[in-house]
Enzyme design. Structure first.
Site, PDB file in Angstrom:
ATOM      1  N   HIS A  65      27.259  -3.326 -83.343  1.00  0.00           N
ATOM      2  CA  HIS A  65      28.513  -2.582 -83.252  1.00  0.00           C
ATOM      3  C   HIS A  65      28.422  -1.150 -83.781  1.00  0.00           C
ATOM      4  O   HIS A  65      29.318  -0.353 -83.528  1.00  0.00           O
ATOM      5  CB  HIS A  65      29.631  -3.321 -83.988  1.00  0.00           C
ATOM      6  CG  HIS A  65      29.585  -3.125 -85.466  1.00  0.00           C
ATOM      7  ND1 HIS A  65      28.657  -3.757 -86.272  1.00  0.00           N
ATOM      8  CD2 HIS A  65      30.328  -2.337 -86.275  1.00  0.00           C
ATOM      9  CE1 HIS A  65      28.840  -3.362 -87.524  1.00  0.00           C
ATOM     10  NE2 HIS A  65      29.849  -2.509 -87.555  1.00  0.00           N
ATOM     11  N   HIS A 122      30.183   4.126 -83.874  1.00  0.00           N
ATOM     12  CA  HIS A 122      30.783   2.829 -84.221  1.00  0.00           C
ATOM     13  C   HIS A 122      31.619   2.359 -83.043  1.00  0.00           C
ATOM     14  O   HIS A 122      32.572   3.025 -82.640  1.00  0.00           O
ATOM     15  CB  HIS A 122      31.657   2.994 -85.466  1.00  0.00           C
ATOM     16  CG  HIS A 122      32.060   1.710 -86.103  1.00  0.00           C
ATOM     17  ND1 HIS A 122      33.044   0.903 -85.574  1.00  0.00           N
ATOM     18  CD2 HIS A 122      31.606   1.091 -87.210  1.00  0.00           C
ATOM     19  CE1 HIS A 122      33.185  -0.157 -86.365  1.00  0.00           C
ATOM     20  NE2 HIS A 122      32.314  -0.069 -87.362  1.00  0.00           N
TER      21      HIS A 122
END
Length: 161
Positions: free
Chosen positions: A70, A85
């Site tokens: 992620h 992110h």
């Protein structure tokens, strides 16, 4: 004559980063996570992705990579440290919906596929898919300039120093 050759005007090279995803560029301050919105990790941009492919925003090296896929860090050839992110709180998925195509210390080229993420899996689990790209060492470079909000395509210049 040789003395004057060394006085050539030095061009200041702009340090740019390109959108890692296609989608809707929105101000970082509008994301729902205060850590990002308040720029605690650095100034940058946010894109609401329209597809689940994340590409390298510049030539550089993978300096951080969460095992869940992620989030990752890239240090560009210019020394700019970028944190990317995918989504808000998506670490909780423990990698579900993410396929990572790089590993730490890999050298990457602008536009190289880094991560695939399944937008439907993220949304279906109740997560915001907004993807942030931050300059984590911006104090070394001064002001972070950003493209205006609107539709962007992966590879389009959206941030420069």
């Amino acid at each position: 004559m040789g003395l004057f050759k060394s006085w050539k005007k030095q061009e200041v090279q702009e340090k740019a980063a390109f959108s890692p995803v296609s989608g809707e560029l929105v101000p970082l301050e509008t994301v729902s996570d205060a850590v990002f919105a308040e720029k605690s990790l650095g100034d940058g941009v946010a894109v609401i992705p329209t597809d689940g492919s994340l590409y390298a925003p510049a030539d550089g090296t993978i300096v951080a990579l969460f095992p869940t896929g992620h989030a990752l860090g890239i240090k560009t050839r210019d020394g700019v440290e970028l944190l990317i992110h995918i989504g808000i709180d998506t670490v909780a998925l423990n990698g579900k919906g993410f396929t990572v195509h790089v590993k730490p210390d890999d050298t990457v080229k602008k536009g190289q596929l880094l991560v695939n993420f399944n937008i439907e899996v993220l949304k279906g689990a109740g997560y915001d898919t907004v993807t942030m790209m931050l300059v984590s060492n911006g104090e070394q470079f001064g002001e972070v300039h950003k493209a205006p909000p609107g539709t962007v395509t992966a590879g389009e210049k959206i941030l420069w120093l």
